[in-house]
Enzyme design. Structure first.
Site, short mmCIF file in Angstrom:
data_model
loop_
_atom_site.label_atom_id
_atom_site.label_comp_id
_atom_site.label_asym_id
_atom_site.label_seq_id
_atom_site.Cartn_x
_atom_site.Cartn_y
_atom_site.Cartn_z
N GLY A 163 0.82 -1.19 0.00
CA GLY A 163 0.00 0.00 0.00
C GLY A 163 0.86 1.26 0.00
CE1 TYR A 193 6.64 6.37 -8.41
CE2 TYR A 193 4.79 7.88 -8.20
CZ TYR A 193 5.55 7.00 -8.95
OH TYR A 193 5.20 6.76 -10.26
CB THR A 194 8.70 5.38 -0.23
OG1 THR A 194 9.48 5.84 0.88
CG2 THR A 194 8.99 3.91 -0.47
CE1 TYR A 195 17.15 6.66 -2.68
CE2 TYR A 195 17.21 7.12 -0.33
CZ TYR A 195 17.86 6.79 -1.51
OH TYR A 195 19.23 6.59 -1.50
CB ALA A 253 8.05 5.32 4.93
CB ILE A 261 8.85 0.00 9.07
CG1 ILE A 261 9.96 -0.88 9.66
CG2 ILE A 261 7.49 -0.36 9.67
CD1 ILE A 261 10.23 -0.64 11.14
CB CYS A 290 4.10 9.16 1.58
SG CYS A 290 5.30 7.91 2.12
#
Length: 242
Positions: free
Chosen positions: A105, A108-110, A176, A190, A207
């Protein structure tokens, strides 16, 4: 860089035997919980993202089948972006890094060196079959871990993850959360910013939240070795989940 560097679903391993080994973790072992043994894995070198997803898919299937214990895997990835199921293409501002579409879910994240990722594979059917309660427990785990480094992590309504108030109305995200649950077995998990290259976050809207930034333990003048973070994560995990 390609817009999507993930492997087709049909190529993924579906059994534990088919999954890539990803190298023997240098600090692997088992923890005892009231729900049974849990494998605790730690990788010393960055792990390819697609290989990690293959391992999670296979391990989750094995947990559902009763053929493997629950697991937590601490690792880093090479620099990359992941796009969750709610990702808006407009939030990819600069495809300077590979982009992996993923089934978790979120948006976008890094991920990259200096960020501790924890993939958490638990059987909620024998714990508490409540996804919201599970996400709340992940938040609690992160908040307790950050407190060990004199950082006050906080929840925010409508914003998944853990936030740090910086003063003058500024708030930055330090951790995150992105999960997937299939037949009550969790995977993904996480990510906690220890000392990543924060400039890489400029290639995305993390996010989907434009009005706030990102931070790390080092950015907050609380530098820590990954080994110390790992020790805290394990200790606080046992408090929250064991």
């Amino acid at each position: 860089m390609p817009e999507s560097a993930n492997r087709p679903t049909g190529d993924r391993a579906e059994t534990l035997a088919d999954a890539p080994d990803c190298g023997k973790p240098p600090h692997s072992g088992f923890l005892e919980t009231r729900y049974g043994p849990l494998e605790w894995r730690v990788s010393a070198a960055p792990e390819p993202y697609a290989d990690a997803v293959d391992w999670m898919e296979a391990r989750a299937a094995a947990i559902r089948a009763g053929a493997a214990p629950e697991a937590v895997w601490l690792l880093e990835h090479p620099p990359l972006y992941t796009a969750g199921t709610s990702a808006d293409p407009a939030d990819l501002l600069d495809s300077r890094l590979p982009v992996f579409k993923t089934g978790r879910g979120g948006q976008y994240t890094y991920h990259g060196p200096g960020q501790r990722v924890a993939y958490v594979l638990l059987d909620l059917k024998k714990r508490t079959p409540d996804v919201r309660a599970y996400v709340c427990a992940l938040e609690d785990w992160l908040i307790r871990t950050l407190a060990d480094f004199d950082v006050r992590g906080e929840r925010r309504a409508g914003r998944v993850g853990i936030w740090v108030a910086r003063g003058a109305g500024r708030e930055d995200k330090i951790a995150a959360i992105g999960v997937r649950v299939r037949r009550w077995v969790t995977f993904h998990g996480i990510s906690l910013n220890v000392e990543p290259d924060l400039s890489h976050f400029a290639g995305i809207v993390p996010c989907g939240i434009r009005e706030h930034g990102v931070t790390s333990l080092t950015d907050l003048d609380q530098p820590a070795a990954l080994s110390d973070v790992d020790a805290s994560l394990q200790r606080r995990f046992l408090e929250v989940f064991a």
